[in-house]
Design a protein around this motif. Structure first.
Motif, PDB file in Angstrom:
ATOM      1  N   THR A  75       0.918  -1.057   0.032  1.00  0.00           N
ATOM      2  CA  THR A  75      -0.135  -0.009   0.060  1.00  0.00           C
ATOM      3  C   THR A  75       0.758   1.255   0.105  1.00  0.00           C
ATOM      4  OG1 THR A  75       0.017   0.029   2.466  1.00  0.00           O
ATOM      5  CG2 THR A  75      -1.840  -1.187   1.155  1.00  0.00           C
ATOM      6  N   VAL A  76       0.326   2.553  -0.435  1.00  0.00           N
ATOM      7  CA  VAL A  76       1.003   3.436  -0.307  1.00  0.00           C
ATOM      8  C   VAL A  76      -0.006   4.566   0.408  1.00  0.00           C
ATOM      9  CG1 VAL A  76       1.652   5.572  -1.937  1.00  0.00           C
ATOM     10  CG2 VAL A  76       1.770   3.145  -2.517  1.00  0.00           C
ATOM     11  N   SER A  77       0.811   5.302   1.236  1.00  0.00           N
ATOM     12  CA  SER A  77      -0.071   6.158   2.195  1.00  0.00           C
ATOM     13  C   SER A  77      -0.821   7.226   1.402  1.00  0.00           C
ATOM     14  CB  SER A  77       0.929   6.687   3.309  1.00  0.00           C
ATOM     15  OG  SER A  77       1.745   7.747   2.589  1.00  0.00           O
ATOM     16  N   TRP A  78      -1.828   7.598   1.899  1.00  0.00           N
ATOM     17  CA  TRP A  78      -2.489   8.966   1.374  1.00  0.00           C
ATOM     18  C   TRP A  78      -1.559  10.292   1.174  1.00  0.00           C
ATOM     19  CZ3 TRP A  78      -5.472  10.500  -1.990  1.00  0.00           C
ATOM     20  CH2 TRP A  78      -5.941  12.124  -1.981  1.00  0.00           C
ATOM     21  N   LYS A  79      -0.892  10.394   2.588  1.00  0.00           N
ATOM     22  CA  LYS A  79       0.114  11.415   2.380  1.00  0.00           C
ATOM     23  C   LYS A  79       1.057  11.339   1.191  1.00  0.00           C
ATOM     24  CE  LYS A  79       2.845  13.827   5.884  1.00  0.00           C
ATOM     25  NZ  LYS A  79       3.459  13.634   7.183  1.00  0.00           N
ATOM     26  N   ARG A  80       1.467  10.444   0.631  1.00  0.00           N
ATOM     27  CA  ARG A  80       2.591  10.167  -0.243  1.00  0.00           C
ATOM     28  C   ARG A  80       1.551  10.415  -1.725  1.00  0.00           C
ATOM     29  NH1 ARG A  80       6.101   4.811  -1.113  1.00  0.00           N
ATOM     30  NH2 ARG A  80       7.527   5.943   0.013  1.00  0.00           N
ATOM     31  N   VAL A  81       0.403   9.810  -1.813  1.00  0.00           N
ATOM     32  CA  VAL A  81      -0.507   9.983  -2.910  1.00  0.00           C
ATOM     33  C   VAL A  81      -0.621  11.392  -3.147  1.00  0.00           C
ATOM     34  CG1 VAL A  81      -2.690   9.232  -3.901  1.00  0.00           C
ATOM     35  CG2 VAL A  81      -1.196   7.655  -2.927  1.00  0.00           C
ATOM     36  N   ARG A  82      -1.030  12.171  -2.108  1.00  0.00           N
ATOM     37  CA  ARG A  82      -1.424  13.413  -2.139  1.00  0.00           C
ATOM     38  C   ARG A  82      -0.128  14.152  -2.478  1.00  0.00           C
ATOM     39  NH1 ARG A  82      -1.823  18.140   1.336  1.00  0.00           N
ATOM     40  NH2 ARG A  82      -3.831  19.366   0.606  1.00  0.00           N
ATOM     41  N   ALA A  83       0.964  14.020  -2.055  1.00  0.00           N
ATOM     42  CA  ALA A  83       2.014  14.735  -2.537  1.00  0.00           C
ATOM     43  C   ALA A  83       2.416  14.430  -3.856  1.00  0.00           C
ATOM     44  CB  ALA A  83       3.367  14.314  -1.567  1.00  0.00           C
ATOM     45  N   SER A  84       2.402  13.245  -4.396  1.00  0.00           N
ATOM     46  CA  SER A  84       2.133  13.051  -5.832  1.00  0.00           C
ATOM     47  C   SER A  84       1.402  13.755  -6.670  1.00  0.00           C
ATOM     48  CB  SER A  84       2.389  11.707  -5.863  1.00  0.00           C
ATOM     49  OG  SER A  84       2.519  11.247  -7.406  1.00  0.00           O
ATOM     50  N   LEU A  85       0.256  13.783  -6.421  1.00  0.00           N
ATOM     51  CA  LEU A  85      -0.746  14.643  -7.099  1.00  0.00           C
ATOM     52  C   LEU A  85      -0.294  16.028  -7.184  1.00  0.00           C
ATOM     53  CD1 LEU A  85      -4.077  12.981  -5.970  1.00  0.00           C
ATOM     54  CD2 LEU A  85      -2.912  12.536  -8.326  1.00  0.00           C
ATOM     55  N   ILE A  86      -0.095  16.465  -5.900  1.00  0.00           N
ATOM     56  CA  ILE A  86       0.283  18.034  -5.904  1.00  0.00           C
ATOM     57  C   ILE A  86       1.661  18.429  -6.923  1.00  0.00           C
ATOM     58  CG2 ILE A  86       1.130  19.944  -4.183  1.00  0.00           C
ATOM     59  CD1 ILE A  86      -0.525  18.672  -2.265  1.00  0.00           C
ATOM     60  N   ALA A  87       2.558  17.480  -6.751  1.00  0.00           N
ATOM     61  CA  ALA A  87       3.633  17.588  -7.377  1.00  0.00           C
ATOM     62  C   ALA A  87       3.348  17.724  -9.094  1.00  0.00           C
ATOM     63  CB  ALA A  87       4.602  16.576  -7.098  1.00  0.00           C
ATOM     64  N   ALA A  88       2.557  16.869  -9.365  1.00  0.00           N
ATOM     65  CA  ALA A  88       2.227  16.690 -10.887  1.00  0.00           C
ATOM     66  C   ALA A  88       1.264  17.833 -11.125  1.00  0.00           C
ATOM     67  CB  ALA A  88       1.274  15.307 -10.925  1.00  0.00           C
ATOM     68  N   GLU A  89       0.628  18.288 -10.434  1.00  0.00           N
ATOM     69  CA  GLU A  89      -0.058  19.649 -10.729  1.00  0.00           C
ATOM     70  C   GLU A  89       0.538  20.822 -10.515  1.00  0.00           C
ATOM     71  OE1 GLU A  89      -2.987  21.039  -7.514  1.00  0.00           O
ATOM     72  OE2 GLU A  89      -4.414  20.938  -9.039  1.00  0.00           O
ATOM     73  N   ASP A  90       1.765  20.887  -9.879  1.00  0.00           N
ATOM     74  CA  ASP A  90       2.581  22.106 -10.019  1.00  0.00           C
ATOM     75  C   ASP A  90       3.254  21.762 -11.308  1.00  0.00           C
ATOM     76  OD1 ASP A  90       1.650  22.889  -7.583  1.00  0.00           O
ATOM     77  OD2 ASP A  90       3.523  22.282  -6.566  1.00  0.00           O
ATOM     78  N   GLU A  91       3.745  20.607 -11.647  1.00  0.00           N
ATOM     79  CA  GLU A  91       4.628  20.340 -13.002  1.00  0.00           C
ATOM     80  C   GLU A  91       3.814  20.845 -14.004  1.00  0.00           C
ATOM     81  OE1 GLU A  91       7.815  19.378 -15.043  1.00  0.00           O
ATOM     82  OE2 GLU A  91       7.741  19.871 -13.097  1.00  0.00           O
TER      83      GLU A  91
END
Length: 97
Positions: A75-91
């Motif tokens: 599993t992947v923590s929600w914290k990590r998933v959220r950070a990944s989504l934010i990074a993708a959005e910023d990019e």
């Protein structure tokens, strides 16, 4: 407000037997019903109920197997998933998309 239960109306199911295999099935059902001293209708209803219940059990077992598989999957923590989504959005914003 009280509800009044309506009586259940009997339903009919007609099965057309066209070929020799169907006719053999018909004869076999009658023979088994005679051996058990029960109407063919009761025999067929019992067989259909058993078949439906077996299908439901198979589906339940498949669901349980999927749940068990998911329980041991990494599993992947929600914290990590959220950070990944934010990074993708910023990019995407940085690239002007």
């Amino acid at each position: 407000m009280a509800t009044i239960d309506k009586p259940i109306r009997p339903r009919e199911l007609t099965i057309r037997l066209d070929d020799e295999r169907d006719l053999e099935l018909h004869r076999t059902l009658h023979r088994i019903a005679d051996d058990r001293d029960q109407p063919v209708q009761d025999l067929v209803l019992g067989i259909l109920r058993e078949w439906v219940e077996a299908r439901e059990r198979q589906e339940d077992e498949a669901d349980l197997a999927a749940i068990a598989e998911a329980a041991i999957a990494p599993t992947v923590s929600w914290k990590r998933v959220r950070a990944s989504l934010i990074a993708a959005e910023d990019e995407a914003t940085r690239l002007g998309e």
